[in-house]
Write a protein that holds these residues in place. Structure first.
Motif: not given
Length: 100
Positions: A17-34
């Protein structure tokens, strides 16, 4: 370059669960935080509940936008009940980097 190193411990049985939650943040960063220059997640080989992140930001404003994002709020909503202790955050000025 401003960086954050986070040390995060998940309670036993909640590692995925923790790993998945962190990976979700990483996906958001890649898509939205240049201006988030890098977002790295690691999981200990010997302690599966121990995670670290290394986050690189163009400036303080980029760090503040990241920390104030809905993705980070969602992460902490998931993570808080499964944390094994406090999250350790170290905010620093990067003095050297070697990227290949």
């Amino acid at each position: 370059m401003i960086t954050i190193t986070a040390v995060i411990r998940a309670k036993a049985g909640h590692e995925a669960t923790m790993r998945d939650a962190l990976v979700a943040v990483a996906a958001h960063v890649a898509a939205n935080e240049p201006e988030t220059i890098g977002f790295f997640i690691s999981q200990s080989e010997t302690e599966p509940g121990l995670f670290t992140t290394y986050e690189r930001f163009a400036d303080k404003a980029a760090m503040d936008r990241h920390n104030g994002s809905a993705a980070v709020a969602t992460f902490f909503g998931i993570a808080k009940p499964i944390l094994d202790g406090e999250v350790i955050l170290v905010t620093s000025q990067e003095i050297s980097a070697t990227l290949r």
